[in-house]
Design an enzyme around this catalytic site. Structure first.
Site, mmCIF file in Angstrom:
data_model
loop_
_atom_site.group_PDB
_atom_site.id
_atom_site.type_symbol
_atom_site.label_atom_id
_atom_site.label_comp_id
_atom_site.label_asym_id
_atom_site.label_seq_id
_atom_site.Cartn_x
_atom_site.Cartn_y
_atom_site.Cartn_z
ATOM 1 N N THR A 55 -29.986 -28.822 50.788
ATOM 2 C CA THR A 55 -31.376 -28.362 50.660
ATOM 3 C C THR A 55 -31.451 -26.934 50.113
ATOM 4 O OG1 THR A 55 -32.065 -29.804 52.450
ATOM 5 C CG2 THR A 55 -33.504 -27.962 51.983
ATOM 6 N N GLU A 102 -34.023 -24.877 61.131
ATOM 7 C CA GLU A 102 -34.123 -25.129 59.682
ATOM 8 C C GLU A 102 -33.735 -23.883 58.899
ATOM 9 O OE1 GLU A 102 -34.027 -28.204 59.749
ATOM 10 O OE2 GLU A 102 -35.540 -28.640 58.254
HETATM 11 N N1 HSE Z 1 -39.836 -29.362 52.002
HETATM 12 C C1 HSE Z 1 -38.415 -29.244 52.045
HETATM 13 C C2 HSE Z 1 -37.879 -29.191 50.627
HETATM 14 C C3 HSE Z 1 -37.838 -30.426 52.761
HETATM 15 O O1 HSE Z 1 -38.333 -29.977 49.811
HETATM 16 O O2 HSE Z 1 -37.030 -28.341 50.335
HETATM 17 C C4 HSE Z 1 -36.340 -30.438 52.840
HETATM 18 O O3 HSE Z 1 -35.922 -31.668 53.425
#
Ligand code: HSE
Length: 311
Positions: A185, A132
């Protein structure tokens, strides 16, 4: 011991509206597949990636799957192992459905299975988080933890990592719609405010506690009224076409809740049954089509199984 294995790992809905970075759950579809083979030559090789439109690197030093697997091999003291990886992307990238997590978890699960290694699944989590970190610059665990463990998961703490599996009402269904617009993201994290008001924090932690209580109590109304986000959604919803119109449609069609999946642009609703979830998915797709946006829809219960061996 097998010398070839095929593994599926599921997509995930992170945040679950009010639980930014701390809540997530897995769904049955979509998901990614990894085919892994033991090779005589030591080291990790990626021989094929499909379904990514050429967006993911084949270089094992730059690919999240191989990098996570390499960290894991070092951890179990097997850097000598030779592995060939095929990654078959069966879900959209940059969709807010934990695309990189599904790939990474499929890779880690395949490596553990092919080596017949007894390491606990939860111990793989730090390696999945490395993936990630590479994919978006932050090692949040709210996609990788449910992808790895299945079900509904709470990340109570990151330092030290404290992950708790939560129960959920048996009949809970989820409708997911992915509007085909790219929301990376990394960028969706950069637009979030870093300081918040106490008043908003109070609202948010009341809702998180309400949602978790609703899961334990099998109280769908409590789950629904707790799934409100005053911190992140007001900003990120701007990146999602017709977000508020879609909410109106979903709620009018009988949704328990509506919100952004992960960092978006996917949106999701919880429903009391499969039929309502299908209707919501259909209506949301129709709304997006009316503004000339293609979309994919998925209807699924919560996936309690997590990754699985396909062959
Ligand atoms: N918690 C993370 C965000 C998840 O909201 O950036 C990304 O899929």
């Amino acid at each position: 011991m097998k010398d070839s294995i095929k593994v599926f790992a599921p997509a995930t809905v992170a945040n679950v509206v009010c639980g930014f970075d701390v809540l997530g759950f897995a769904v049955n579809e979509p998901g990614d597949e990894v085919i892994m083979r033991l090779t005589e030559k030591p080291g990790i090789h990626i021989s094929k990636i499909t379904g990514d439109n050429g967006r993911l690197p084949l270089d094992p030093k730059k690919n999240t799957v191989s990098v996570s697997v390499e960290h894991y091999l070092n951890y179990i003291g097997r850097p000598d192992v030779g592995l060939d990886i095929e990654l078959h992307k069966k879900m959209p990238i940059g969709s807010g459905l934990g695309s990189s997590s599904a790939s990474t978890v499929a890779g880690l699960f395949a490596a553990k299975a092919i080596l017949d290694d007894r390491t606990d699944l939860i111990e793989l989590l730090p390696f999945a988080r490395k993936g990630e970190e590479m994919a978006c610059g932050h090692g949040h665990a709210d996609n990788v933890a449910p992808a790895l463990l299945g079900g509904f998961v709470l990340i109570r703490s990151y330092e030290p990592l404290d992950v708790i599996k939560l129960p959920h009402p048996a009949g809970l269904y989820c409708a997911i719609v992915f509007p085909d617009v790219d929301v990376p993201t990394r960028e969706a994290r950069q637009i979030i405010r870093t300081k918040i008001l106490m008043k908003d924090a109070v609202t948010q932690w009341g809702n998180i506690a309400g949602l978790v209580s609703g899961l334990f109590l099998n109280d769908l109304d409590l789950i629904g009224r707790s799934m409100q986000d005053v911190l992140v959604e007001p900003v990120r919803s701007m990146l999602i076409p017709d977000f508020y119109k879609m909410r109106e449609i979903a709620m009018e069609t009988g949704a328990i809740s509506f919100g952004i999946s992960g960092s978006g642009p996917s949106v999701f609703s919880f429903t009391r049954d499969e039929e309502t979830a299908k209707q919501i998915a259909q209506k949301l797709q129709k709304q997006l089509a009316s503004i000339h946006i293609n979309s994919n829809a998925y209807v699924s219960p919560i996936n309690d199984e997590g990754p699985k061996i396909l062959g």
